[in-house]
Write a protein that holds these residues in place. Structure first.
Motif, PDB file in Angstrom:
ATOM      1  N   ILE A  89       0.860  -1.183   0.000  1.00 46.85           N
ATOM      2  CA  ILE A  89       0.000   0.000   0.000  1.00 46.85           C
ATOM      3  C   ILE A  89       0.893   1.229   0.000  1.00 46.85           C
ATOM      4  O   ILE A  89       1.582   1.506   0.992  1.00 46.85           O
ATOM      5  N   PRO A  90       0.947   2.011  -1.092  1.00 48.64           N
ATOM      6  CA  PRO A  90       1.826   3.188  -1.134  1.00 48.64           C
ATOM      7  C   PRO A  90       1.274   4.329  -0.278  1.00 48.64           C
ATOM      8  O   PRO A  90       0.070   4.433  -0.049  1.00 48.64           O
ATOM      9  N   PHE A  91       2.165   5.181   0.189  1.00 49.98           N
ATOM     10  CA  PHE A  91       1.748   6.371   0.943  1.00 49.98           C
ATOM     11  C   PHE A  91       2.698   7.523   0.641  1.00 49.98           C
ATOM     12  O   PHE A  91       3.841   7.327   0.206  1.00 49.98           O
ATOM     13  N   SER A  92       2.210   8.736   0.875  1.00 49.94           N
ATOM     14  CA  SER A  92       2.995   9.954   0.724  1.00 49.94           C
ATOM     15  C   SER A  92       2.398  11.008   1.645  1.00 49.94           C
ATOM     16  O   SER A  92       1.197  11.257   1.622  1.00 49.94           O
ATOM     17  N   ILE A  93       3.261  11.613   2.480  1.00 51.02           N
ATOM     18  CA  ILE A  93       2.782  12.623   3.422  1.00 51.02           C
ATOM     19  C   ILE A  93       3.833  13.715   3.539  1.00 51.02           C
ATOM     20  O   ILE A  93       5.025  13.439   3.609  1.00 51.02           O
ATOM     21  N   LEU A  94       3.377  14.970   3.514  1.00 55.33           N
ATOM     22  CA  LEU A  94       4.299  16.091   3.660  1.00 55.33           C
ATOM     23  C   LEU A  94       4.578  16.331   5.140  1.00 55.33           C
ATOM     24  O   LEU A  94       3.647  16.427   5.951  1.00 55.33           O
ATOM     25  N   LEU A  95       5.860  16.409   5.493  1.00 53.11           N
ATOM     26  CA  LEU A  95       6.217  16.663   6.888  1.00 53.11           C
ATOM     27  C   LEU A  95       5.906  18.105   7.262  1.00 53.11           C
ATOM     28  O   LEU A  95       5.439  18.391   8.349  1.00 53.11           O
ATOM     29  N   ARG A  96       6.188  19.031   6.333  1.00 54.36           N
ATOM     30  CA  ARG A  96       5.900  20.440   6.602  1.00 54.36           C
ATOM     31  C   ARG A  96       5.414  21.089   5.311  1.00 54.36           C
ATOM     32  O   ARG A  96       6.134  21.126   4.315  1.00 54.36           O
ATOM     33  N   LYS A  97       4.213  21.603   5.331  1.00 56.91           N
ATOM     34  CA  LYS A  97       3.677  22.299   4.170  1.00 56.91           C
ATOM     35  C   LYS A  97       4.176  23.742   4.166  1.00 56.91           C
ATOM     36  O   LYS A  97       4.402  24.327   5.226  1.00 56.91           O
ATOM     37  N   PRO A  98       4.369  24.339   3.000  1.00 49.40           N
ATOM     38  CA  PRO A  98       4.821  25.741   2.929  1.00 49.40           C
ATOM     39  C   PRO A  98       3.865  26.665   3.684  1.00 49.40           C
ATOM     40  O   PRO A  98       2.654  26.622   3.503  1.00 49.40           O
ATOM     41  N   GLY A  99       4.423  27.495   4.566  1.00 53.36           N
ATOM     42  CA  GLY A  99       3.621  28.439   5.334  1.00 53.36           C
ATOM     43  C   GLY A  99       2.922  27.849   6.538  1.00 53.36           C
ATOM     44  O   GLY A  99       2.213  28.551   7.254  1.00 53.36           O
ATOM     45  N   GLU A 100       3.147  26.563   6.792  1.00 55.09           N
ATOM     46  CA  GLU A 100       2.465  25.902   7.917  1.00 55.09           C
ATOM     47  C   GLU A 100       3.214  26.159   9.219  1.00 55.09           C
ATOM     48  O   GLU A 100       4.438  26.118   9.268  1.00 55.09           O
ATOM     49  N   ASP A 101       2.467  26.453  10.287  1.00 50.86           N
ATOM     50  CA  ASP A 101       3.070  26.653  11.604  1.00 50.86           C
ATOM     51  C   ASP A 101       3.315  25.299  12.253  1.00 50.86           C
ATOM     52  O   ASP A 101       2.435  24.436  12.285  1.00 50.86           O
ATOM     53  N   ASN A 102       4.526  25.110  12.782  1.00 50.42           N
ATOM     54  CA  ASN A 102       4.869  23.847  13.433  1.00 50.42           C
ATOM     55  C   ASN A 102       4.899  24.027  14.939  1.00 50.42           C
ATOM     56  O   ASN A 102       5.010  25.143  15.461  1.00 50.42           O
ATOM     57  N   LEU A 103       4.786  22.915  15.639  1.00 52.18           N
ATOM     58  CA  LEU A 103       4.839  22.962  17.096  1.00 52.18           C
ATOM     59  C   LEU A 103       6.192  23.484  17.571  1.00 52.18           C
ATOM     60  O   LEU A 103       6.290  24.202  18.547  1.00 52.18           O
ATOM     61  N   GLU A 104       7.230  23.120  16.879  1.00 49.58           N
ATOM     62  CA  GLU A 104       8.601  23.456  17.283  1.00 49.58           C
ATOM     63  C   GLU A 104       9.469  23.434  16.038  1.00 49.58           C
ATOM     64  O   GLU A 104       9.099  22.894  14.997  1.00 49.58           O
ATOM     65  N   ARG A 105      10.636  24.016  16.136  1.00 47.67           N
ATOM     66  CA  ARG A 105      11.596  23.976  15.036  1.00 47.67           C
ATOM     67  C   ARG A 105      11.989  22.527  14.742  1.00 47.67           C
ATOM     68  O   ARG A 105      12.096  21.714  15.646  1.00 47.67           O
ATOM     69  N   PHE A 106      12.223  22.218  13.474  1.00 53.04           N
ATOM     70  CA  PHE A 106      12.675  20.876  13.102  1.00 53.04           C
ATOM     71  C   PHE A 106      14.165  20.743  13.427  1.00 53.04           C
ATOM     72  O   PHE A 106      15.014  21.284  12.723  1.00 53.04           O
ATOM     73  N   TYR A 107      14.465  20.044  14.500  1.00 55.74           N
ATOM     74  CA  TYR A 107      15.861  19.752  14.826  1.00 55.74           C
ATOM     75  C   TYR A 107      16.271  18.470  14.105  1.00 55.74           C
ATOM     76  O   TYR A 107      15.452  17.604  13.825  1.00 55.74           O
ATOM     77  N   GLU A 108      17.555  18.336  13.837  1.00 60.15           N
ATOM     78  CA  GLU A 108      18.026  17.125  13.168  1.00 60.15           C
ATOM     79  C   GLU A 108      18.018  15.933  14.134  1.00 60.15           C
ATOM     80  O   GLU A 108      18.153  16.092  15.352  1.00 60.15           O
ATOM     81  N   THR A 109      17.885  14.748  13.562  1.00 62.00           N
ATOM     82  CA  THR A 109      17.888  13.519  14.361  1.00 62.00           C
ATOM     83  C   THR A 109      19.195  13.410  15.142  1.00 62.00           C
ATOM     84  O   THR A 109      20.281  13.651  14.602  1.00 62.00           O
ATOM     85  N   PHE A 110      19.074  13.043  16.418  1.00 63.28           N
ATOM     86  CA  PHE A 110      20.260  12.928  17.282  1.00 63.28           C
ATOM     87  C   PHE A 110      19.985  11.894  18.358  1.00 63.28           C
ATOM     88  O   PHE A 110      18.929  11.901  18.984  1.00 63.28           O
ATOM     89  N   HIS A 111      20.949  11.006  18.591  1.00 67.35           N
ATOM     90  CA  HIS A 111      20.861  10.014  19.665  1.00 67.35           C
ATOM     91  C   HIS A 111      21.970  10.287  20.662  1.00 67.35           C
ATOM     92  O   HIS A 111      23.142   9.984  20.394  1.00 67.35           O
TER      93      HIS A 111
END
Length: 317
Positions: A89-111
């Motif tokens: 089953i294929p899927f596609s989802i935008l992580l951030r749409k242009p002009g969309e307000d996010n909960l927080e800044r997108f930080y890079e993955t870090f462990h």
């Protein structure tokens, strides 16, 4: 019956402005009915305080709430049936749409040891009250958008250092203190994540034979707790650049490759910060060093000399 997520990219690396694409693979020996298939993307900064960190009292242990970055859900398929065998089953989802307000800044993955930044894709096949929901989760690696990246500098910033018995703030062996030693060199203190840490080192003199020279990459994680800051320094990786008593006045190259998930661009946020340091550790030959072969490089022993330099990590175009 099994369910798994297969992303369109084998390295699982995506940027916030790019669509997350892939397919859900369902393997079943018989057909099943479902009430919809949903895909959820969850990103968060998870903060952990371990007992004894920077003198923080035990009542703070484990009470830090995660910081939500992203929480997005979409229906991949409406209610219906999945046939027997293998279904993709294929899927596609935008992580951030242009002009969309996010909960927080997108930080890079870090462990890290106390701070981890993770983005998880979870698929749920809803089967009603009488059947357990079928789920699968996969981590997505997020890197900064190209538009937010810095231009690559022409040359990395180099810092000249020297290490002698007089630059050490901890007790030294008597023969090291009296006989003396001098090590000089230079190293990059601002480094692109896709490039190695480079530099050079020269042992000009040493009254005591050298046992080993190591470069330790350290992370410095700080978490704000009310009016207190819990800070902990831990070793990410160690790279040996010399084994045994090296020739005097011979230039040794420094070349350290950065590990992917254990490093990220230096972050100085309000509730937390992630910084990095490089520690040059020179171990001298001593009977005491044989008794403690696994000494903590963040706490120098009397048979060691060290110099720590701040390291700013950036991602460039």
């Amino acid at each position: 019956m099994s369910i798994e997520i297969k992303l369109s990219r084998a390295n699982r690396i995506y940027r916030p402005s790019e669509p997350l694409e892939g397919k859900i693979i369902v393997k079943s020996s018989s057909s099943i009915s479902h009430y919809g298939i949903r895909l959820t993307i969850n990103g968060s900064v998870n903060l952990q305080i371990r007992g004894g960190s920077a003198g923080i009292i035990e009542s703070f242990y484990g009470v830090v709430k995660p910081i939500s970055i992203l929480n997005k859900s979409a229906e991949v398929k409406p209610s219906g049936k999945i046939g027997s065998g293998t279904t993709e089953i294929p899927f596609s989802i935008l992580l951030r749409k242009p002009g969309e307000d996010n909960l927080e800044r997108f930080y890079e993955t870090f462990h890290g040891a106390n701070i981890s930044i993770q983005y998880l894709a979870t698929v749920d096949i809803l089967r009603g009250y009488l059947h357990k929901t079928l789920s699968a989760t996969m981590e997505v690696i997020i890197e900064s958008d190209k538009a937010d990246l810095l231009e690559r500098p022409v040359l990395p910033e180099m810092v000249i250092f020297y290490i002698t018995q007089d630059t050490q703030r901890h007790p030294l062996l008597l023969e090291l203190k009296s006989g003396g030693f001098r090590v000089t060199g230079k190293m990059s203190t601002q480094c692109c994540l896709s490039d190695p840490i480079t530099g050079e080192l020269t042992v000009e003199s040493s009254a005591v034979p050298i046992y080993s020279i190591d470069i330790h990459l350290l992370r410095v994680e700080s978490i704000l707790l009310g009016e207190k800051i819990a800070t902990e320094t831990s070793v990410i990786q160690s790279t040996q650049i010399a084994d045994g008593d090296v020739c005097r006045n011979m230039t040794l190259p420094i070349y350290v490759i950065l590990p992917r998930l254990l490093t990220c661009p230096t972050i100085l946020a309000g509730p937390f910060s992630i910084e990095f340091k490089v520690s040059i550790v020179i171990s001298f030959q001593s009977d005491l060093s044989k008794l403690y072969p696994k000494a903590d490089p963040t706490k120098p022993a009397i048979w060691m000399a060290m110099e720590s330099l701040p390291l700013e990590l950036v991602r460039t175009r």
